[in-house]
Scaffold this motif. Structure first.
Motif, PDB file in Angstrom:
ATOM      1  N   PHE A 178       0.839  -1.200   0.000  1.00 50.81           N
ATOM      2  CA  PHE A 178       0.000   0.000   0.000  1.00 50.81           C
ATOM      3  C   PHE A 178       0.877   1.254   0.000  1.00 50.81           C
ATOM      4  CE2 PHE A 178      -2.538   3.417   1.726  1.00 50.81           C
ATOM      5  CZ  PHE A 178      -3.685   3.324   0.949  1.00 50.81           C
ATOM      6  N   SER A 179       1.937   1.247   0.805  1.00 57.08           N
ATOM      7  CA  SER A 179       2.802   2.430   0.871  1.00 57.08           C
ATOM      8  C   SER A 179       3.553   2.661  -0.441  1.00 57.08           C
ATOM      9  CB  SER A 179       3.790   2.322   2.036  1.00 57.08           C
ATOM     10  OG  SER A 179       4.807   1.377   1.762  1.00 57.08           O
ATOM     11  N   LYS A 180       3.874   1.588  -1.193  1.00 55.46           N
ATOM     12  CA  LYS A 180       4.597   1.721  -2.465  1.00 55.46           C
ATOM     13  C   LYS A 180       3.671   2.086  -3.616  1.00 55.46           C
ATOM     14  CE  LYS A 180       6.391  -2.363  -2.837  1.00 55.46           C
ATOM     15  NZ  LYS A 180       7.154  -3.561  -3.229  1.00 55.46           N
ATOM     16  N   LYS A 181       2.483   1.473  -3.651  1.00 51.55           N
ATOM     17  CA  LYS A 181       1.639   1.558  -4.841  1.00 51.55           C
ATOM     18  C   LYS A 181       0.302   2.253  -4.625  1.00 51.55           C
ATOM     19  CE  LYS A 181       3.712  -2.654  -6.654  1.00 51.55           C
ATOM     20  NZ  LYS A 181       3.511  -3.973  -7.207  1.00 51.55           N
ATOM     21  N   GLY A 182      -0.006   2.583  -3.363  1.00 45.09           N
ATOM     22  CA  GLY A 182      -1.270   3.253  -3.089  1.00 45.09           C
ATOM     23  C   GLY A 182      -2.483   2.347  -3.175  1.00 45.09           C
ATOM     24  N   ARG A 183      -2.248   1.040  -3.169  1.00 48.68           N
ATOM     25  CA  ARG A 183      -3.356   0.080  -3.171  1.00 48.68           C
ATOM     26  C   ARG A 183      -2.887  -1.189  -2.473  1.00 48.68           C
ATOM     27  NH1 ARG A 183      -2.396  -4.189  -6.282  1.00 48.68           N
ATOM     28  NH2 ARG A 183      -0.999  -3.983  -8.058  1.00 48.68           N
ATOM     29  N   TYR A 184      -3.850  -1.892  -1.922  1.00 46.72           N
ATOM     30  CA  TYR A 184      -3.533  -3.184  -1.313  1.00 46.72           C
ATOM     31  C   TYR A 184      -3.506  -4.251  -2.403  1.00 46.72           C
ATOM     32  CZ  TYR A 184      -4.135  -1.168   3.295  1.00 46.72           C
ATOM     33  OH  TYR A 184      -3.986  -0.403   4.418  1.00 46.72           O
ATOM     34  N   PRO A 185      -2.727  -5.314  -2.196  1.00 44.81           N
ATOM     35  CA  PRO A 185      -2.732  -6.407  -3.175  1.00 44.81           C
ATOM     36  C   PRO A 185      -4.105  -7.059  -3.263  1.00 44.81           C
ATOM     37  CG  PRO A 185      -0.894  -6.618  -1.635  1.00 44.81           C
ATOM     38  CD  PRO A 185      -1.796  -5.551  -1.101  1.00 44.81           C
ATOM     39  N   VAL A 186      -4.360  -7.723  -4.373  1.00 41.83           N
ATOM     40  CA  VAL A 186      -5.607  -8.464  -4.532  1.00 41.83           C
ATOM     41  C   VAL A 186      -5.625  -9.632  -3.550  1.00 41.83           C
ATOM     42  CG1 VAL A 186      -6.973  -9.878  -6.128  1.00 41.83           C
ATOM     43  CG2 VAL A 186      -5.841  -7.788  -6.945  1.00 41.83           C
ATOM     44  N   TYR A 187      -4.493 -10.345  -3.451  1.00 38.73           N
ATOM     45  CA  TYR A 187      -4.382 -11.483  -2.530  1.00 38.73           C
ATOM     46  C   TYR A 187      -3.676 -11.056  -1.254  1.00 38.73           C
ATOM     47  CZ  TYR A 187      -5.444 -14.336  -6.651  1.00 38.73           C
ATOM     48  OH  TYR A 187      -6.023 -14.880  -7.758  1.00 38.73           O
ATOM     49  N   ARG A 188      -4.176 -11.534  -0.116  1.00 40.15           N
ATOM     50  CA  ARG A 188      -3.565 -11.225   1.183  1.00 40.15           C
ATOM     51  C   ARG A 188      -2.147 -11.784   1.243  1.00 40.15           C
ATOM     52  NH1 ARG A 188      -8.431 -13.706   3.871  1.00 40.15           N
ATOM     53  NH2 ARG A 188      -6.871 -15.215   4.538  1.00 40.15           N
ATOM     54  N   GLU A 189      -1.313 -11.177   2.102  1.00 39.94           N
ATOM     55  CA  GLU A 189       0.094 -11.565   2.164  1.00 39.94           C
ATOM     56  C   GLU A 189       0.290 -13.039   2.499  1.00 39.94           C
ATOM     57  OE1 GLU A 189       1.808 -10.134   6.445  1.00 39.94           O
ATOM     58  OE2 GLU A 189       1.129  -8.541   5.107  1.00 39.94           O
ATOM     59  N   GLU A 190      -0.513 -13.606   3.379  1.00 37.94           N
ATOM     60  CA  GLU A 190      -0.320 -15.034   3.714  1.00 37.94           C
ATOM     61  C   GLU A 190      -0.622 -15.936   2.519  1.00 37.94           C
ATOM     62  OE1 GLU A 190      -4.315 -13.902   5.750  1.00 37.94           O
ATOM     63  OE2 GLU A 190      -2.369 -12.951   5.430  1.00 37.94           O
TER      64      GLU A 190
END
Length: 131
Positions: A42-54
Motif C-alpha cells: 500500500f505504501s509503495k503503490k497506493g493500493r492493497y494487493p488483490v491477494y492477502r500476504e499469507e
C-alpha cells in the motif's frame, strides 16, 4: 552454497514472476524470497494487493525453486534482510537498476530483465476495463 535473496509483491501470480524466480534460482543453490507485506505494498503503490500476504507467501513457498519465504516489512530493511538470510546475491528486477548498488558491500547485486508485456498492474487494469 550460494544463497540468493529476492523480493516482490507476487500479487496475481503470473509468468513474469515465474521467470524471475527461475532465473534467480540459476544464480545459486538456495533461494529466499521476501514477499512484500500488505502494508508495504500500500505504501509503495497506493493500493492493497488483490491477494492477502499469507496467500501470496503460500503461493511463492509452493514453488520448487524457492527454499524459504518471509514477510518484507520495509524497503529500508533490505540490508538487514541480506545479513539475516546470509545472502550472497541480491536479485531485483531491472526496473530497480542502480537503486540497490550500495548493497554490493554486503553481496553481489544482480538486476534481471522483467518479462515483456506482463505486469500485475496491467492485469488489474484490464480486469477493471472489462467490468
Amino acid at each position: 552454497m550460494t544463497r540468493v535473496l529476492t523480493f516482490g509483491t507476487f500479487d496475481l501470480f503470473h509468468i513474469g514472476h515465474v521467470n524471475m524466480l527461475l532465473r534467480a534460482a540459476e544464480l545459486g543453490d538456495h533461494v529466499t524470497v521476501g514477499v512484500s507485506s500488505d502494508a508495504l505494498n500500500f505504501s509503495k503503490k497506493g493500493r492493497y494487493p488483490v491477494y492477502r500476504e499469507e496467500h501470496r507467501m503460500a503461493i511463492v513457498a509452493s514453488l520448487a525453486c524457492v527454499h524459504e519465504v518471509f514477510v518484507e516489512e520495509s524497503l529500508e530493511l533490505k540490508g538487514d534482510y541480506i545479513r539475516e538470510h546470509r545472502a550472497d546475491v541480491l536479485v531485483m528486477g531491472d526496473d530497480w537498476a542502480g537503486k540497490f548498488d550500495h548493497y554490493r558491500e554486503l553481496c553481489d547485486v544482480v538486476y534481471l530483465p522483467r518479462t515483456a508485456e506482463v505486469s500485475t498492474t496491467d492485469i488489474i487494469q484490464s480486469i477493471r476495463d472489462d467490468l
